[in-house]
Design a protein around this motif. Structure first.
Motif, PDB file in Angstrom:
ATOM      1  N   ALA A 202       0.836  -1.201   0.000  1.00 15.47           N
ATOM      2  CA  ALA A 202       0.000   0.000   0.000  1.00 15.47           C
ATOM      3  C   ALA A 202       0.873   1.254   0.000  1.00 15.47           C
ATOM      4  O   ALA A 202       0.665   2.180  -0.791  1.00 15.47           O
ATOM      5  CB  ALA A 202      -0.921  -0.017   1.215  1.00 15.47           C
ATOM      6  N   LYS A 203       1.890   1.270   0.874  1.00 20.56           N
ATOM      7  CA  LYS A 203       2.742   2.463   0.946  1.00 20.56           C
ATOM      8  C   LYS A 203       3.478   2.695  -0.374  1.00 20.56           C
ATOM      9  O   LYS A 203       3.566   3.828  -0.860  1.00 20.56           O
ATOM     10  CB  LYS A 203       3.745   2.344   2.091  1.00 20.56           C
ATOM     11  N   GLU A 204       4.011   1.611  -0.959  1.00 17.16           N
ATOM     12  CA  GLU A 204       4.725   1.766  -2.238  1.00 17.16           C
ATOM     13  C   GLU A 204       3.795   2.281  -3.324  1.00 17.16           C
ATOM     14  O   GLU A 204       4.185   3.122  -4.152  1.00 17.16           O
ATOM     15  CB  GLU A 204       5.352   0.426  -2.642  1.00 17.16           C
ATOM     16  N   ASN A 205       2.549   1.799  -3.328  1.00 11.52           N
ATOM     17  CA  ASN A 205       1.571   2.310  -4.288  1.00 11.52           C
ATOM     18  C   ASN A 205       1.322   3.798  -4.072  1.00 11.52           C
ATOM     19  O   ASN A 205       1.245   4.565  -5.035  1.00 11.52           O
ATOM     20  CB  ASN A 205       0.246   1.545  -4.166  1.00 11.52           C
TER      21      ASN A 205
ATOM     22  N   ARG B 294      -2.256  -0.300   7.651  1.00 13.65           N
ATOM     23  CA  ARG B 294      -2.334  -1.238   6.527  1.00 13.65           C
ATOM     24  C   ARG B 294      -1.241  -0.978   5.479  1.00 13.65           C
ATOM     25  O   ARG B 294      -1.229  -1.581   4.424  1.00 13.65           O
ATOM     26  CB  ARG B 294      -3.694  -1.114   5.829  1.00 13.65           C
ATOM     27  N   LEU B 295      -0.294  -0.085   5.804  1.00 20.61           N
ATOM     28  CA  LEU B 295       0.646   0.374   4.768  1.00 20.61           C
ATOM     29  C   LEU B 295       1.587  -0.710   4.251  1.00 20.61           C
ATOM     30  O   LEU B 295       2.073  -0.612   3.122  1.00 20.61           O
ATOM     31  CB  LEU B 295       1.456   1.575   5.283  1.00 20.61           C
ATOM     32  N   SER B 296       1.852  -1.742   5.057  1.00 16.20           N
ATOM     33  CA  SER B 296       2.776  -2.776   4.582  1.00 16.20           C
ATOM     34  C   SER B 296       2.046  -3.928   3.894  1.00 16.20           C
ATOM     35  O   SER B 296       2.674  -4.893   3.462  1.00 16.20           O
ATOM     36  CB  SER B 296       3.614  -3.298   5.747  1.00 16.20           C
ATOM     37  N   HIS B 297       0.721  -3.810   3.749  1.00 17.84           N
ATOM     38  CA  HIS B 297      -0.051  -4.875   3.098  1.00 17.84           C
ATOM     39  C   HIS B 297      -0.052  -4.720   1.582  1.00 17.84           C
ATOM     40  O   HIS B 297       0.044  -3.612   1.059  1.00 17.84           O
ATOM     41  CB  HIS B 297      -1.500  -4.860   3.591  1.00 17.84           C
TER      42      HIS B 297
ATOM     43  N   ALA C 203      -5.183   8.041  -1.107  1.00 20.81           N
ATOM     44  CA  ALA C 203      -3.901   8.551  -0.578  1.00 20.81           C
ATOM     45  C   ALA C 203      -2.912   8.774  -1.722  1.00 20.81           C
ATOM     46  O   ALA C 203      -2.187   9.774  -1.756  1.00 20.81           O
ATOM     47  CB  ALA C 203      -3.333   7.577   0.446  1.00 20.81           C
ATOM     48  N   ARG C 204      -2.888   7.844  -2.680  1.00 19.15           N
ATOM     49  CA  ARG C 204      -2.004   7.992  -3.845  1.00 19.15           C
ATOM     50  C   ARG C 204      -2.379   9.251  -4.640  1.00 19.15           C
ATOM     51  O   ARG C 204      -1.504   9.976  -5.129  1.00 19.15           O
ATOM     52  CB  ARG C 204      -2.089   6.751  -4.740  1.00 19.15           C
ATOM     53  N   ALA C 205      -3.681   9.517  -4.745  1.00 18.56           N
ATOM     54  CA  ALA C 205      -4.121  10.714  -5.485  1.00 18.56           C
ATOM     55  C   ALA C 205      -3.712  11.997  -4.765  1.00 18.56           C
ATOM     56  O   ALA C 205      -3.583  13.048  -5.388  1.00 18.56           O
ATOM     57  CB  ALA C 205      -5.638  10.669  -5.674  1.00 18.56           C
ATOM     58  N   LEU C 206      -3.538  11.905  -3.423  1.00 16.95           N
ATOM     59  CA  LEU C 206      -3.241  13.109  -2.631  1.00 16.95           C
ATOM     60  C   LEU C 206      -1.751  13.361  -2.432  1.00 16.95           C
ATOM     61  O   LEU C 206      -1.350  14.471  -2.075  1.00 16.95           O
ATOM     62  CB  LEU C 206      -3.887  12.979  -1.246  1.00 16.95           C
ATOM     63  N   ILE C 207      -0.909  12.334  -2.639  1.00 17.74           N
ATOM     64  CA  ILE C 207       0.475  12.392  -2.160  1.00 17.74           C
ATOM     65  C   ILE C 207       1.287  13.527  -2.785  1.00 17.74           C
ATOM     66  O   ILE C 207       2.146  14.117  -2.138  1.00 17.74           O
ATOM     67  CB  ILE C 207       1.201  11.019  -2.338  1.00 17.74           C
TER      68      ILE C 207
END
Ligand code: ADP
Ligand code: ADP
Length: 224
Positions: free
Chosen positions: A101-104, A133-136, A152-156
């Motif tokens: 999730a975090k990498e995405n 859930r970031l490591s899932h 979250a990806r759209a906001l980063i």
């Protein structure tokens, strides 16, 4: 004005087979807007979204973003503008299955050779309730959680505006409602313009400015 679309038209094909997917659409979006665009399948919603976000070129008409005509800038500038100014959310989430999730979430920054702001990352994942859930991997998350990762990806990259194309189309009504409530609170808290494309009138009604599109004709629904 953040985005202005002026007499925007798009025809596909030529001669007898030509169809007008969008017919002289006019739209002004400010930084404070939460807009919904509702219409049935085939009415021109995706075409409009692609044109105002620089993914496709119009047959006629203009789109300006912060006063700049986006179709008069070069391809590289247009690509950079999309990466930095616009966050996209899709019906199918479009997460990469082999990345966590975090990498995405941080991928758009890495593609732009930028490093994530960890405090901001935590702020948005806390807002979205996905920090734990970031490591899932996406496959280990529910549909609603996957869409929250996609938000979250759209906001980063700290865009000015979020375009959400049928963001609840792949979710049951409970998770869909949660995703819309989150988008609405993000709109209030982070001060980003929000444009939601939907065929669902309940979702359309959450916006403070509502548009309908029928056979390529866009019109604003007057409040009251
Ligand atoms: P919506 O998103 O509301 O379902 P679209 O914008 O995808 O509508 O499509 C509007 C119309 O344009 C439809 O009649 C569709 O078949 C047509 N259309 C969309 N994209 C293309 C394309 N690349 N080539 C030909 N026709 C297209
Ligand atoms: P959505 O579900 O978002 O409305 P569609 O299923 O209508 O999307 O379209 C998906 C993609 O296929 C779009 O990029 C659109 O441009 C393209 N498309 C839609 N209709 C046609 C068509 N008749 N011919 C070719 N491409 C099309």
């Amino acid at each position: 004005m953040l985005i202005t679309a002026k007499d925007l038209s798009k025809a596909y094909g030529s001669g007898e087979n030509s169809i007008i997917a969008l017919n002289k659409a006019n739209l002004e979006i400010t930084q404070a807007d939460f807009i919904s665009i509702m219409g049935p399948s085939g009415s021109g919603k995706s075409t409009l979204l692609h044109l105002i976000s620089g993914l496709d070129t119009p047959t006629s008409g203009a789109v300006t973003f912060d006063g700049v005509n986006i179709y008069e800038t070069g391809d590289r500038e247009l690509a950079a503008f999309r990466r930095r100014k616009i966050g996209f959310i899709f019906q199918q989430f479009n997460l990469l299955p082999v990345l966590t999730a975090k990498e995405n979430i941080i991928m758009p920054l890495l593609l732009d050779k930028r490093q994530p702001d960890e405090a901001y990352l935590k702020h948005i994942t806390d807002l979205l309730g996905i920090t734990h859930r970031l490591s899932h991997l996406p496959g280990e998350l529910s549909g609603g959680q996957q869409q929250r990762v996609a938000i979250a990806r759209a906001l980063i990259a700290k865009p000015d505006i979020i375009f959400a194309d049928e963001p609840t189309g792949n979710l049951d009504s409970k998770s869909g409602g949660e995703v819309m409530a989150l988008l609405s609170s993000i709109w209030k808290e982070l001060g980003k313009a929000l444009v939601v494309i939907t065929h669902d009138s309940r979702i359309a009604q959450m916006a403070d400015r509502r548009f309908v599109i029928v056979d390529g004709a866009l019109s604003e629904v007057q409040a009251g």
